[in-house]
Design an enzyme around this catalytic site. Structure first.
Site, PDB file in Angstrom:
ATOM      1  CG  HIS A   1      -3.567   0.428   3.408  1.00  0.00           C
ATOM      2  ND1 HIS A   1      -2.433   0.490   4.170  1.00  0.00           N
ATOM      3  CD2 HIS A   1      -3.951   1.705   3.385  1.00  0.00           C
ATOM      4  CE1 HIS A   1      -1.717   1.488   4.599  1.00  0.00           C
ATOM      5  NE2 HIS A   1      -2.854   2.573   4.260  1.00  0.00           N
ATOM      6  NE  ARG A  16       1.834   3.850   0.517  1.00  0.00           N
ATOM      7  CZ  ARG A  16       0.833   4.557   1.304  1.00  0.00           C
ATOM      8  NH1 ARG A  16       0.608   5.723   0.584  1.00  0.00           N
ATOM      9  NH2 ARG A  16      -0.202   4.615   2.488  1.00  0.00           N
ATOM     10  CG  ASP A  60     -10.067   4.588   0.859  1.00  0.00           C
ATOM     11  OD1 ASP A  60      -9.445   5.660   1.230  1.00  0.00           O
ATOM     12  OD2 ASP A  60      -9.418   3.623   0.853  1.00  0.00           O
ATOM     13  CB  CYS A  96      -7.645   4.986   5.355  1.00  0.00           C
ATOM     14  SG  CYS A  96      -7.605   5.339   4.194  1.00  0.00           S
ATOM     15  CD  GLN A 102      -5.191   2.664   7.676  1.00  0.00           C
ATOM     16  OE1 GLN A 102      -4.654   3.520   6.754  1.00  0.00           O
ATOM     17  NE2 GLN A 102      -5.864   3.856   8.485  1.00  0.00           N
ATOM     18  NE  ARG A 154      -1.996   2.664   9.024  1.00  0.00           N
ATOM     19  CZ  ARG A 154      -1.485   3.617   7.876  1.00  0.00           C
ATOM     20  NH1 ARG A 154      -1.354   5.080   7.915  1.00  0.00           N
ATOM     21  NH2 ARG A 154       0.275   3.128   6.907  1.00  0.00           N
TER      22      ARG A 154
HETATM   23  N1   CP Z   1      -4.237   5.603   5.052  1.00  0.00           N
HETATM   24  C1   CP Z   1      -2.910   6.134   4.689  1.00  0.00           C
HETATM   25  O1   CP Z   1      -2.224   5.600   4.909  1.00  0.00           O
HETATM   26  O2   CP Z   1      -2.412   7.522   4.297  1.00  0.00           O
HETATM   27  P1   CP Z   1      -1.413   7.794   3.912  1.00  0.00           P
HETATM   28  O3   CP Z   1      -1.517   7.592   2.216  1.00  0.00           O
HETATM   29  O4   CP Z   1      -0.455   9.630   3.971  1.00  0.00           O
HETATM   30  O5   CP Z   1       0.014   7.190   4.560  1.00  0.00           O
HETATM   31  N1  NVA Z   2      -7.415   3.519  -1.229  1.00  0.00           N
HETATM   32  C1  NVA Z   2      -6.614   4.844  -0.892  1.00  0.00           C
HETATM   33  C2  NVA Z   2      -5.299   4.801   0.481  1.00  0.00           C
HETATM   34  C3  NVA Z   2      -5.363   6.298   0.491  1.00  0.00           C
HETATM   35  C4  NVA Z   2      -4.429   6.033   1.838  1.00  0.00           C
HETATM   36  C5  NVA Z   2      -5.719   4.828  -2.274  1.00  0.00           C
HETATM   37  O1  NVA Z   2      -5.117   2.885  -2.785  1.00  0.00           O
HETATM   38  O2  NVA Z   2      -5.282   5.485  -3.076  1.00  0.00           O
END
Ligand code: CP
Ligand code: NVA
Length: 305
Positions: A127, A100, A222, A262, A130, A290
């Site tokens: 993502h 990430r 989101d 999400c 997701q 997930r």
């Molecule tokens: N939706 C998602 O990726 O959640 P987190 O940021 O908690 O991993």
């Molecule tokens: N768009 C959000 C998604 C979190 C899961 C972010 O990048 O923070």
């Protein structure tokens, strides 16, 4: 050859198969319990996570393997070791890496130099994990994805990008309902439009929320302020207030529409309590999925190397 999941485009030829695989894993978990026996997944998180971290870690345990949480602050990356060298070394210990990252170029760089599969656990462009869980959730409810209208309401961000691409790949009619200045990236919209031409789906950008949500089968939202965008919080909240997913939007959607998020949700901002806790919400199944989707992704990449 080693396969990676950096973009949902990497699943262009197998997305439906992976969604179906995830549904089978959910239905028959014991069938897969030793599939990753003695294998290790390294998870590098530059940003916070609840779902991605826990679902990957539990997924690996349930598959008979093991997951390691790696903070860049503690890795030598934090002291200047290159991403390429990190990839070379981790490839000698691990079986798979989840990353990430703030910058998608770093995920690409890690994958380029890795001898084992690299999974994008979210970056500023996409993502993909997701979206596997999201489309799995939609398929569980509607059986077929093709021809469904899916409206993404809010910021044209990483989640929106993967959703546009994944939905178009499955022949869905995908709408990005985003305010001016917050549209999804043009290169993503162009790619999704080309995919939709191949699959019989469609991709539209509509700025008016009520118009966008008419007859929607799926409404998706989101956060307005993604990780990394915190400095823009005030201006973003002002720009997105009209884009709240509330009862008014659900009323114009199809009677059996589902609402996805999400998560994490900012209740009272991008979604109201009534909607996320209401009868159309599928957000909790989506969160559960997930974990099943992570298993399908890991097994697909690992077994088909
Ligand atoms: N939706 C998602 O990726 O959640 P987190 O940021 O908690 O991993
Ligand atoms: N768009 C959000 C998604 C979190 C899961 C972010 O990048 O923070």
């Amino acid at each position: 050859m080693v396969r990676h999941l950096v973009s949902i485009m990497d699943m262009k030829n197998c997305l439906e198969e992976i969604i179906d695989f995830a549904i089978d894993i959910k239905t028959n978990p014991s069938k897969y319990k030793d599939s990753m026996d003695s294998c290790s997944l390294g998870m590098i998180f530059e940003k916070s996570s609840t779902r991605t971290r826990v679902s990957f870690e539990v997924a690996m345990t349930q598959l008979g393997g093991h997951a390691l949480f790696l903070s860049p602050k503690d890795l030598q990356i934090g002291r200047g070791e290159t991403i390429a060298d990190t990839a070379r070394v981790l490839s000698r210990y691990l079986d798979c890496i989840m990353y990430r990252a703030f910058d998608y170029k770093n995920v690409e760089e890690l994958a380029l130099h890795s001898e084992i599969p690299v999974i994008n656990g979210l970056d500023n462009r996409e993502h993909p994990c997701q979206i596997v869980a999201d489309l799995m959730t939609v398929k569980e409810r509607f059986t077929n994805l093709k021809g469904l209208k899916m409206v993404y309401v809010g910021d044209g961000n990483n989640v929106c990008h993967s959703l546009l691409l994944g939905g178009a790949m499955q022949g869905m009619n995908v709408v990005a309902n985003c305010p001016k200045n917050y549209h999804p990236w043009k290169e993503i919209v162009d790619k999704a439009t080309m995919l939709a031409e191949e699959t019989g789906g469609s991709v539209k950008i509509i700025e008016d929320p009520l118009e966008a949500c008419i007859d929607a089968d799926v409404i998706y939202t989101d956060v307005w302020v993604s990780m990394g965008d915190e400095k823009e919080e005030e201006e973003r909240e002002a720009a997105f207030m009209k884009y709240q997913v509330n009862e008014k939007l659900v009323e114009v959607a199809s009677n059996d529409c589902i609402v996805l998020h999400c998560l994490p949700a900012h209740r009272g901002m991008e979604i109201t309590d009534e909607v996320i806790d209401g009868k159309h919400s599928a957000a909790w199944d989506q969160a559960e999925n997930r974990m099943h989707a992570q298993k399908a992704i890991i097994l697909d990449l690992y077994k088909n190397e």
